[in-house]
Design a protein around this motif. Structure first.
Motif, PDB file in Angstrom:
ATOM      1  N   SER A 119       0.832  -1.209   0.000  1.00 41.57           N
ATOM      2  CA  SER A 119       0.000   0.000   0.000  1.00 41.57           C
ATOM      3  C   SER A 119       0.861   1.251   0.000  1.00 41.57           C
ATOM      4  O   SER A 119       0.591   2.210  -0.728  1.00 41.57           O
TER       5      SER A 119
ATOM      6  N   SER B 147     -11.080  10.261  -0.487  1.00 39.40           N
ATOM      7  CA  SER B 147     -10.390   9.277   0.345  1.00 39.40           C
ATOM      8  C   SER B 147      -9.958   8.130  -0.563  1.00 39.40           C
ATOM      9  O   SER B 147     -10.621   7.838  -1.561  1.00 39.40           O
TER      10      SER B 147
ATOM     11  N   TYR C 214      -8.789   4.042  -0.645  1.00 38.74           N
ATOM     12  CA  TYR C 214      -8.930   2.835   0.156  1.00 38.74           C
ATOM     13  C   TYR C 214      -7.955   1.753  -0.295  1.00 38.74           C
ATOM     14  O   TYR C 214      -7.834   1.451  -1.490  1.00 38.74           O
TER      15      TYR C 214
ATOM     16  N   ARG D 230      -5.585  -0.068   4.953  1.00 40.92           N
ATOM     17  CA  ARG D 230      -5.691   1.299   5.464  1.00 40.92           C
ATOM     18  C   ARG D 230      -6.603   2.133   4.581  1.00 40.92           C
ATOM     19  O   ARG D 230      -6.923   1.753   3.455  1.00 40.92           O
ATOM     20  N   VAL D 231      -6.949   3.296   5.106  1.00 46.45           N
ATOM     21  CA  VAL D 231      -7.649   4.322   4.341  1.00 46.45           C
ATOM     22  C   VAL D 231      -6.806   5.590   4.417  1.00 46.45           C
ATOM     23  O   VAL D 231      -6.361   5.982   5.495  1.00 46.45           O
TER      24      VAL D 231
ATOM     25  N   ARG E 172     -15.796  11.748   2.233  1.00 45.25           N
ATOM     26  CA  ARG E 172     -14.749  11.105   1.437  1.00 45.25           C
ATOM     27  C   ARG E 172     -14.689  11.567  -0.015  1.00 45.25           C
ATOM     28  O   ARG E 172     -13.830  11.110  -0.754  1.00 45.25           O
TER      29      ARG E 172
END
Length: 596
Positions: free
Chosen positions: A226, A326, A328, A332-333, A574
């Motif tokens: 990520s 946001s 994703y 995690r975000v 978001r």
């Protein structure tokens, strides 16, 4: 007036201030003396006078020049923060002390109509070197772009490797050079760990020296993957101190006054994934008791009032605009807004008072919306349910939490959903069957398994109610002639239609050439292959034949949903586009502050 100004022939304080203000590039001591024809002892007196003005905070020095305290220099580095109502770029100075000088000025960016090949047109988020013009009649300033500056590089991402002479950092970006790191600069990292580093020393020869700023973990973990994606795509993932401070300073709203209605007795509930940390939408439905609407339903959708806390031009707003959405990942975000906002003040927590923007929609027995109205409210979520909980209750197996809600809240919601389904079936949107896959991680961050969660009616219920709320938002803003950002989706391009036609021929499925395709045309194809071995592949190819949905100020409809007007309104936590729609609704309907 300062003592030095009492000398005969010395200009007044106001005269000097006006001269410096109007001649920012001709404001040295010599320039001022020349402008007022000062000679001999008067020049000495001017020197002392200017020092006193500087000590009093009237002036500040910029090299040899004097400038008003808080004034912009003639040439400054600006950050492009957004666009004005006409689409023009606006910016703020990079270096500005708000505690001493107040809010940073907004500067309209001027770009030549025929820019030279050397001048790259800036965009939102860019830094530019600009020549600042004098104030106009409204007090505003214009900055003429001299050049766009290179974007600052983020921390380097790399993997720790053991070498014969110590430790090295192997960057994840192939174009970056390897770096050296001393043992005391590892920060606890071990060989094989993914780390964020900063360069501490560069020499003319040999490798640069670095130190570890953050240990992300083993390169084999999903967490590391990520972080590589975050760095590779330049996704902002660290909030600046001023953004966090601004979020922390926000206070919870616990009373309804002015244009905010008290709806805390309305039994709105949230239905979300079991692991959700933020809850930005709540729903409630009941049969319509009006005599002329037998079989109809009233559906209420309440959305967190993000516009109340995130004001245009604030540090949080500038950061949210830069992030846009946001993002994703499995582990995690990367949120658009700080957790103080997204997971606390704007999360519709169970049994806690929260400000919201609600839409109340009335549907007839055939699922056709008769009317709707928007309200700025104070609400209290009466329950927080997971999709699986709500579905199990409707299917006859309620748990202890859902059981008390079954007759009064859940069954009326499902009755309204069945009514909305009739309208959806008449509308015939594109009905793709593409199950969503979810990555499940083990405790050490590695991938444990990939699962396909069941697609429940609970998911579809929330989805359809959100769609109707978004339609209501677009209709309201169009009626008020208020500018808005639409969510639009064009029909498939001819080239993609032809590629799909050639693929379907291999399965002996015809697709008329040159026909004006509708979502129902694709649904007929999908129905033909449903429950066959070809269904997953055909669904995927039909999806690839579609155009990309996007946000746009011009409306050309949403092909996939088969809607003429559609604007995202339901996720301002978001999606920045949703926040823009919230502000537009507040302004158009005069619902109080936050609609600037």
């Amino acid at each position: 007036m300062a003592k030095a100004a009492k000398r005969r022939g010395l200009p007044t304080r106001e005269a000097i201030v006006n001269f410096v203000r109007e001649n920012p590039q001709l404001a040295t001591k010599r320039d001022i003396a020349k402008a007022f024809n000062l000679k001999g002892d008067d020049r000495v007196a001017l020197k002392h006078f200017l020092k006193e003005l500087e000590a009093d905070g009237v002036f500040q020095r910029r090299g040899k020049r004097f400038a008003e305290q808080g004034a912009l220099p003639p040439v400054a580095v600006l950050t492009v923060t957004g666009r004005d109502g006409d689409g023009g770029l606006i910016a703020r100075p990079m270096e500005w002390d708000e505690r001493e000088n107040g809010p940073a000025p907004i500067i309209a960016i001027s770009v030549p109509k025929k820019p030279s090949a050397k001048l790259v047109i800036p965009g939102v988020g860019d830094r530019v070197l600009a020549r600042i013009g004098p104030p106009n009649e409204d007090g505003g300033r214009t900055g003429r772009v001299i050049k766009r500056l290179e974007k600052r590089k983020q921390a380097i991402l790399g993997v720790v490797r053991k070498a014969a002479d110590g430790y090295r950092i192997e960057p994840t970006e192939r174009k970056q050079d390897e770096l050296m790191v001393a043992r005391d600069g590892l920060g606890g990292a071990k060989p094989g760990d993914l780390v964020e580093i900063s360069v501490v020393k560069r020499g003319r020869y040999g490798l640069a020296h670095a130190q570890v700023e953050n240990v992300i973990g083993s390169l084999t973990s999903e967490k590391a993957v990520s972080m590589i994606a975050i760095h590779a795509h330049g996704i902002p993932h660290v909030f600046a101190e001023d953004v966090l401070a601004e979020a922390a300073a926000q206070a919870a709203i616990t009373s309804a006054d002015g244009s905010r209605e008290d709806w805390r007795d309305v039994p709105l509930i949230t239905i979300d994934p079991e692991t959700a940390k933020d809850h930005d939408d709540a729903v409630y439905a009941e049969p319509d008791t009006e005599p002329g609407n037998s079989g109809g339903h009233v559906v209420t959708v309440a959305i967190a009032d993000v516009a109340l806390y995130v004001r245009p031009g604030s540090a949080m707003d500038r950061e949210a605009l830069k992030r846009g959405n946001s993002v994703y990942f499995p582990d995690r975000v990367v949120p658009m807004l700080p957790e103080r906002i997204s997971n606390d003040l704007c999360s519709l927590r169970e049994l806690e008072d929260r400000p919201a923007l609600a839409v109340r929609m009335v549907f007839d027995a055939h699922g056709h919306k008769i009317r709707h109205s928007f309200h700025r409210i104070l609400m209290r979520s009466h329950a927080k349910l997971a999709y699986e909980q709500a579905q199990a209750a409707i299917d006859g197996a309620p748990d202890d939490k859902a059981a008390p809600l079954l007759e009064t809240i859940l069954k009326p919601l499902w009755a309204a959903y069945r009514c909305l389904l009739k309208g959806r079936e008449n509308r015939q949107p594109l009905e793709l069957d593409l199950p969503e896959r979810k990555i499940v991680l083990s405790d050490d961050g590695t991938v444990d398994k990939v699962v396909v969660p069941p697609r429940l009616d609970a998911h579809k219920l929330i989805e359809e109610m959100m769609i109707q709320a978004n339609v209501a938002a677009a209709e309201t803003l169009e009626k008020a002639r208020q500018l808005l950002v639409y969510r639009v989706h064009d029909s498939p391009a001819l080239a993609k239609q032809e590629a799909l036609r050639e693929f379907l021929q291999t399965l002996d499925i015809p697709l008329a050439r040159g026909a004006q395709l509708r979502p129902s045309s694709f649904n007929a194809i999908l129905s033909r292959v449903a429950e066959t071995e070809h269904a997953p592949l055909v669904n995927a190819v039909v999806l690839r034949s579609q155009s990309q949905a996007e946000y746009a100020p011009d409306n050309y409809g949403h092909f996939g949903l088969n809607l003429q007007r559609y604007a995202h309104f339901t996720s301002p936590i978001r999606r920045y586009a949703d926040l823009i729609v919230h502000r537009a609704l507040i302004k158009a309907l005069a619902l109080g502050d936050g609609g600037d």
